[in-house]
Design a protein around this motif. Structure first.
Motif, PDB file in Angstrom:
ATOM      1  N   ASN A  32     -70.017  63.496 -21.527  1.00 22.51           N
ATOM      2  CA  ASN A  32     -70.081  64.732 -20.740  1.00 22.51           C
ATOM      3  C   ASN A  32     -71.483  65.259 -20.504  1.00 22.51           C
ATOM      4  OD1 ASN A  32     -67.308  64.845 -20.435  1.00 22.51           O
ATOM      5  ND2 ASN A  32     -67.040  65.944 -22.363  1.00 22.51           N
ATOM      6  N   ASP A  33     -72.450  64.760 -21.237  1.00 22.15           N
ATOM      7  CA  ASP A  33     -73.827  65.223 -21.011  1.00 22.15           C
ATOM      8  C   ASP A  33     -74.809  64.091 -21.290  1.00 22.15           C
ATOM      9  OD1 ASP A  33     -75.085  65.476 -23.796  1.00 22.15           O
ATOM     10  OD2 ASP A  33     -73.338  66.776 -24.053  1.00 22.15           O
ATOM     11  N   ASN A  35     -77.450  63.881 -23.200  1.00 22.51           N
ATOM     12  CA  ASN A  35     -77.815  63.603 -24.589  1.00 22.51           C
ATOM     13  C   ASN A  35     -76.779  62.719 -25.264  1.00 22.51           C
ATOM     14  OD1 ASN A  35     -80.278  65.029 -24.657  1.00 22.51           O
ATOM     15  ND2 ASN A  35     -79.181  66.946 -24.903  1.00 22.51           N
ATOM     16  N   ALA A  36     -75.519  63.010 -25.043  1.00 19.90           N
ATOM     17  CA  ALA A  36     -74.456  62.182 -25.609  1.00 19.90           C
ATOM     18  C   ALA A  36     -74.514  60.787 -24.998  1.00 19.90           C
ATOM     19  CB  ALA A  36     -73.097  62.823 -25.375  1.00 19.90           C
ATOM     20  N   ALA A  37     -74.702  60.710 -23.694  1.00 18.55           N
ATOM     21  CA  ALA A  37     -74.781  59.409 -23.021  1.00 18.55           C
ATOM     22  C   ALA A  37     -75.911  58.568 -23.608  1.00 18.55           C
ATOM     23  CB  ALA A  37     -74.966  59.597 -21.521  1.00 18.55           C
ATOM     24  N   CYS A  38     -77.062  59.172 -23.809  1.00 15.81           N
ATOM     25  CA  CYS A  38     -78.208  58.435 -24.350  1.00 15.81           C
ATOM     26  C   CYS A  38     -77.995  58.051 -25.806  1.00 15.81           C
ATOM     27  CB  CYS A  38     -79.485  59.238 -24.159  1.00 15.81           C
ATOM     28  SG  CYS A  38     -79.988  59.283 -22.424  1.00 15.81           S
ATOM     29  N   PHE A  39     -77.294  58.876 -26.559  1.00 19.27           N
ATOM     30  CA  PHE A  39     -76.931  58.532 -27.936  1.00 19.27           C
ATOM     31  C   PHE A  39     -76.123  57.230 -27.941  1.00 19.27           C
ATOM     32  CE2 PHE A  39     -73.680  58.657 -31.257  1.00 19.27           C
ATOM     33  CZ  PHE A  39     -74.448  58.795 -32.398  1.00 19.27           C
ATOM     34  N   PHE A  40     -75.107  57.166 -27.096  1.00 21.92           N
ATOM     35  CA  PHE A  40     -74.272  55.977 -27.024  1.00 21.92           C
ATOM     36  C   PHE A  40     -75.037  54.779 -26.452  1.00 21.92           C
ATOM     37  CE2 PHE A  40     -70.770  59.244 -26.763  1.00 21.92           C
ATOM     38  CZ  PHE A  40     -70.299  59.024 -28.050  1.00 21.92           C
ATOM     39  N   LEU A  41     -75.863  55.031 -25.441  1.00 27.51           N
ATOM     40  CA  LEU A  41     -76.671  53.943 -24.873  1.00 27.51           C
ATOM     41  C   LEU A  41     -77.607  53.351 -25.909  1.00 27.51           C
ATOM     42  CD1 LEU A  41     -77.711  55.217 -21.327  1.00 27.51           C
ATOM     43  CD2 LEU A  41     -76.261  53.241 -21.866  1.00 27.51           C
ATOM     44  N   THR A  42     -78.177  54.187 -26.749  1.00 29.10           N
ATOM     45  CA  THR A  42     -79.077  53.706 -27.797  1.00 29.10           C
ATOM     46  C   THR A  42     -78.342  52.766 -28.743  1.00 29.10           C
ATOM     47  OG1 THR A  42     -80.463  55.662 -27.632  1.00 29.10           O
ATOM     48  CG2 THR A  42     -80.612  54.400 -29.685  1.00 29.10           C
ATOM     49  N   HIS A  43     -77.117  53.140 -29.107  1.00 28.88           N
ATOM     50  CA  HIS A  43     -76.324  52.262 -29.972  1.00 28.88           C
ATOM     51  C   HIS A  43     -76.038  50.930 -29.271  1.00 28.88           C
ATOM     52  CE1 HIS A  43     -75.835  55.790 -32.424  1.00 28.88           C
ATOM     53  NE2 HIS A  43     -75.226  55.057 -33.336  1.00 28.88           N
ATOM     54  N   ALA A  44     -75.634  50.995 -28.015  1.00 26.40           N
ATOM     55  CA  ALA A  44     -75.370  49.769 -27.260  1.00 26.40           C
ATOM     56  C   ALA A  44     -76.629  48.912 -27.204  1.00 26.40           C
ATOM     57  CB  ALA A  44     -74.882  50.111 -25.855  1.00 26.40           C
ATOM     58  N   TYR A  45     -77.759  49.544 -26.963  1.00 31.04           N
ATOM     59  CA  TYR A  45     -79.038  48.842 -26.855  1.00 31.04           C
ATOM     60  C   TYR A  45     -79.405  48.143 -28.169  1.00 31.04           C
ATOM     61  CZ  TYR A  45     -84.053  48.195 -25.975  1.00 31.04           C
ATOM     62  OH  TYR A  45     -85.307  47.678 -25.829  1.00 31.04           O
ATOM     63  N   VAL A  46     -79.243  48.826 -29.276  1.00 25.60           N
ATOM     64  CA  VAL A  46     -79.588  48.238 -30.578  1.00 25.60           C
ATOM     65  C   VAL A  46     -78.696  47.026 -30.864  1.00 25.60           C
ATOM     66  CG1 VAL A  46     -79.572  48.638 -33.077  1.00 25.60           C
ATOM     67  CG2 VAL A  46     -80.589  50.327 -31.544  1.00 25.60           C
ATOM     68  N   PHE A  47     -77.402  47.162 -30.631  1.00 25.78           N
ATOM     69  CA  PHE A  47     -76.513  46.021 -30.843  1.00 25.78           C
ATOM     70  C   PHE A  47     -76.852  44.871 -29.897  1.00 25.78           C
ATOM     71  CE2 PHE A  47     -73.671  49.221 -32.876  1.00 25.78           C
ATOM     72  CZ  PHE A  47     -73.583  48.605 -34.124  1.00 25.78           C
TER      73      PHE A  47
END
Length: 69
Positions: A32-33, A35-47
């Protein structure tokens, strides 16, 4: 819990790295925002980095576009 959350927990339990990349990117797409999107993207990126997945560059560019790298 949401079905996406349940799928994330299941992927973590199975150590399904490919699934985690996809699911975290999906979570980012539905967040929904920014900051949340980037939080999830960061996790995807690290994996993706850990796996050496070709989607790493796409995830990096998405984070860069939001000023997160």
């Amino acid at each position: 819990m949401t079905p996406l959350h349940d799928r994330l927990l299941d992927a973590h339990a199975r150590d399904d790295r490919a699934g985690l990349i996809t699911l975290y990117a999906e979570a980012a797409d539905t967040a929904n925002d920014v900051n949340a999107a980037c939080f999830f993207l960061t996790h995807a990126y690290v994996f993706a980095l850990e796996k050496g997945d070709p989607v790493t560059d796409v995830l990096y560019q998405r984070l860069k576009a939001e000023g997160r790298v």
